[in-house]
Design a protein around this motif. Structure first.
Motif, PDB file in Angstrom:
ATOM      1  N   UNK A  41       2.136   4.394  -2.025  1.00  0.00           N
ATOM      2  CA  UNK A  41       1.566   3.186  -2.614  1.00  0.00           C
ATOM      3  C   UNK A  41       0.144   3.526  -3.041  1.00  0.00           C
ATOM      4  N   UNK A  42      -0.135   3.359  -4.345  1.00  0.00           N
ATOM      5  CA  UNK A  42      -1.396   3.810  -4.919  1.00  0.00           C
ATOM      6  C   UNK A  42      -2.453   2.711  -5.040  1.00  0.00           C
ATOM      7  N   UNK A  43      -2.291   1.645  -4.295  1.00  0.00           N
ATOM      8  CA  UNK A  43      -3.337   0.637  -4.207  1.00  0.00           C
ATOM      9  C   UNK A  43      -3.214  -0.537  -5.140  1.00  0.00           C
ATOM     10  N   UNK A  65      -3.026   4.636  -0.291  1.00  0.00           N
ATOM     11  CA  UNK A  65      -4.459   4.638  -0.592  1.00  0.00           C
ATOM     12  C   UNK A  65      -4.829   3.246  -1.084  1.00  0.00           C
ATOM     13  N   UNK A  66      -6.096   2.907  -0.909  1.00  0.00           N
ATOM     14  CA  UNK A  66      -6.511   1.583  -1.376  1.00  0.00           C
ATOM     15  C   UNK A  66      -7.086   1.665  -2.775  1.00  0.00           C
ATOM     16  N   UNK A  67      -6.964   0.538  -3.476  1.00  0.00           N
ATOM     17  CA  UNK A  67      -7.479   0.423  -4.829  1.00  0.00           C
ATOM     18  C   UNK A  67      -8.758  -0.385  -4.860  1.00  0.00           C
ATOM     19  N   UNK A  68      -9.253  -0.590  -6.050  1.00  0.00           N
ATOM     20  CA  UNK A  68     -10.519  -1.302  -6.203  1.00  0.00           C
ATOM     21  C   UNK A  68     -10.408  -2.793  -5.899  1.00  0.00           C
ATOM     22  N   UNK A  69      -9.206  -3.328  -5.751  1.00  0.00           N
ATOM     23  CA  UNK A  69      -9.025  -4.735  -5.389  1.00  0.00           C
ATOM     24  C   UNK A  69      -8.506  -4.929  -3.970  1.00  0.00           C
ATOM     25  N   UNK A  70      -8.468  -3.887  -3.183  1.00  0.00           N
ATOM     26  CA  UNK A  70      -7.992  -3.970  -1.802  1.00  0.00           C
ATOM     27  C   UNK A  70      -9.171  -4.075  -0.841  1.00  0.00           C
TER      28      UNK A  70
END
Length: 183
Positions: A41-43, A65-70
């Protein structure tokens, strides 16, 4: 011949119906009858993942990995892992500026001894090679920015054969069909 498949999802952005459709589809393709044995899962939708996986009964080895909205998640922004005979560098892509053609992602992969990059963020699926590094973006399950619509990827690693990437589309009714993307 030994074959393993990796499910790759990114950018659900609260669209849990699409995510649930993908996980139900993937569950039917896990061992003992299938070959999807791990997932990435790429965030940008971490809050969607656990409830959807539980609802679908889809349990496997996840790389996340977390994304910019996580916001508020204690999850790394990049991870390196080995799968079959390949080393993967995964990142949402926002810190590596995935819009610049991939040069920063390629440098990060090389610094980590990886030959494959998985990243999201752009919401547009692609599969290309840059400076000897394979760059794969599954697109977006929740908020697509391509004419294809909502997409995800399945990567097949077969011993002594080149890596194979399949892209899958999700219709508004949750039907999943293989799609072709332009190189």
């Amino acid at each position: 011949m030994n074959s393993k498949k990796l499910l790759v999802i990114s950018d659900t952005h609260g669209k849990t119906a699409n995510l649930l459709a993908v996980l139900n589809w993937a569950k039917e393709r896990t061992p003992p009858n299938g070959t999807i044995c791990a997932a990435v899962f790429l965030g940008d939708g971490l809050s969607d993942l656990e409830p959807a996986a539980n609802a679908a009964g889809f349990f496997c080895d996840w790389k996340i990995v977390k994304g910019n909205n996580d916001y508020g998640y204690q999850v790394p922004e990049s991870v390196v892992f080995d799968f079959a005979d390949d080393r993967f560098f995964i990142s949402h892509g926002h810190r590596c500026n995935s819009y610049n053609g991939g040069h920063i992602l390629v440098a990060a992969a090389k610094n980590n001894g990886a030959n494959i990059v998985l990243s999201g963020h752009s919401h547009v699926p692609h599969d290309k090679t840059l400076d000897g590094i394979r760059l794969i973006n599954p697109g977006s399950v929740g908020s697509p920015r391509s004419r294809i619509g909502a997409t995800f990827a399945v990567i097949e690693c077969t011993e002594d054969k080149p890596l194979k990437v399949e892209f899958w589309g999700i219709s508004e009714k949750g039907k999943i069909e293989q799609v072709k993307i332009k190189p």
